[in-house]
Write an enzyme that holds these catalytic residues in place. Structure first.
Site, PDB file in Angstrom:
ATOM      1  N   ASN A 135       0.809  -1.228   0.000  1.00  0.00           N
ATOM      2  CA  ASN A 135       0.000   0.000   0.000  1.00  0.00           C
ATOM      3  C   ASN A 135       0.838   1.273   0.000  1.00  0.00           C
ATOM      4  OD1 ASN A 135      -2.518   1.711   0.939  1.00  0.00           O
ATOM      5  ND2 ASN A 135      -0.914   2.062   2.462  1.00  0.00           N
TER       6      ASN A 135
ATOM      7  N   TYR B 117       3.202   9.114 -11.350  1.00  0.00           N
ATOM      8  CA  TYR B 117       2.315   8.317 -10.491  1.00  0.00           C
ATOM      9  C   TYR B 117       1.512   7.299 -11.311  1.00  0.00           C
ATOM     10  CZ  TYR B 117      -1.322   7.530  -6.910  1.00  0.00           C
ATOM     11  OH  TYR B 117      -2.193   6.974  -6.001  1.00  0.00           O
TER      12      TYR B 117
END
Ligand code: NAP
Length: 246
Positions: free
Chosen positions: A89, A154
């Site tokens: 995560n 990203y």
């Protein structure tokens, strides 16, 4: 229920990771709360889990460092004896338009988000094969599915996670190890708090359900993928995004 299972959640000191750690612990798993800089907040997560009757330990590790990620997994195996669930995560953003994005901002995001997930999978796979089973859940993003202006770095890292997830799923399926990705849409955390009101309004306009999601929406999806109920699901990207990427 995840009683007797051992879970490692990277970037669990805040936001989505924190909620995933608490949810897996509530389901009965012993949870390793990984963090990078937020020692105090990771300790709070552990305390909350323990006060609710669960088992947890906080461990500092910059997952973008291959050797350190190996030390993290070695420590977990030595302390808990096994690793059943890995949730990759940990993630960061360094947004900017392509024309202005620095090489450093590209490298930093890809190294943390994509290589960090690789490092942890690489160091846990052998143990899961030895155990004859395991669950790997990689947190991607709607940006990796659709692309997003201002997020070349990203989106590349999150699309990379999808390719890596499917490849690892194919490699590990016969070993009873499932590898899936969750692609959250816009979720209320510190990562999205910093967005301007104009950007937030623009985002809401693109969400069919017309609202940001909550960390629990992602944590419940992760708990499902970690459970026996998801035993026959692998190599998938579960979009938890209010319909954004449909
Ligand atoms: P957040 O609130 O900013 O928290 C990020 C977490 O990652 C923190 O616990 C941080 O730990 C950890 N982290 C960062 N770099 C690390 C490193 N090198 N090693 C270990 N841990 C590291 O972010 P979030 O919104 O919860 O996002 C969590 C994940 O969901 C990320 O992968 C993000 O890309 C993804 N996601 C979020 C959204 C959203 O709308 N929020 C949407 C799609 C996908 P420290 O505080 O200890 O540094």
């Amino acid at each position: 229920m995840l009683t007797g299972k051992v879970a490692v959640v990277t970037g669990a000191s805040r936001g989505i990771g924190r909620e995933i750690a608490k949810t897996l612990a509530a389901e009965g798993a012993a949870v390793v709360v990984n963090y990078n800089g937020s020692e105090q907040r990771a300790a709070e997560v552990v305390k909350e889990i323990q006060e609710a009757g669960g088992k947890a330990e906080a461990i500092q590790c910059d997952v973008s460092d291959f050797e350190k990620a190996g030390e993290l997994m070695d420590h977990v195996i030595k302390t808990f004896g096994r690793v059943d669930i890995l949730v990759n995560n940990a993630g960061i953003t360094r947004d900017g338009l392509l024309m202005r994005m620095s090489e450093e901002d590209f490298d930093k995001v890809v190294t943390t988000n994509l290589k960090g997930a690789f490092n942890c999978m690489r160091h846990v796979a052998r143990q899961m094969i030895k155990q004859k089973g395991g669950r790997i859940i990689n947190i991607s993003s709607v940006s990796g599915v659709l692309g997003n202006a201002g997020q070349v770095n990203y989106a590349a890292s999150k699309a990379g996670i999808i390719g890596m997830t499917k490849s690892a799923a194919r490699e590990l399926a016969s070993r009873n190890i499932t590898v899936n990705a969750i692609a959250p849409g816009f979720i209320n955390t510190e990562m999205t708090q910093v967005l301007s009101d104009a950007v937030k309004e623009g985002a809401v306009a693109q969400i069919p359900m017309k609202t940001f999601g909550e960390t629990k929406d992602i944590a419940d999806a992760a708990a499902f993928l970690a459970s026996d109920k998801a035993r026959y699901i692998t190599g998938q990207v579960l979009c938890v995004d209010g319909g954004m990427a449909m």
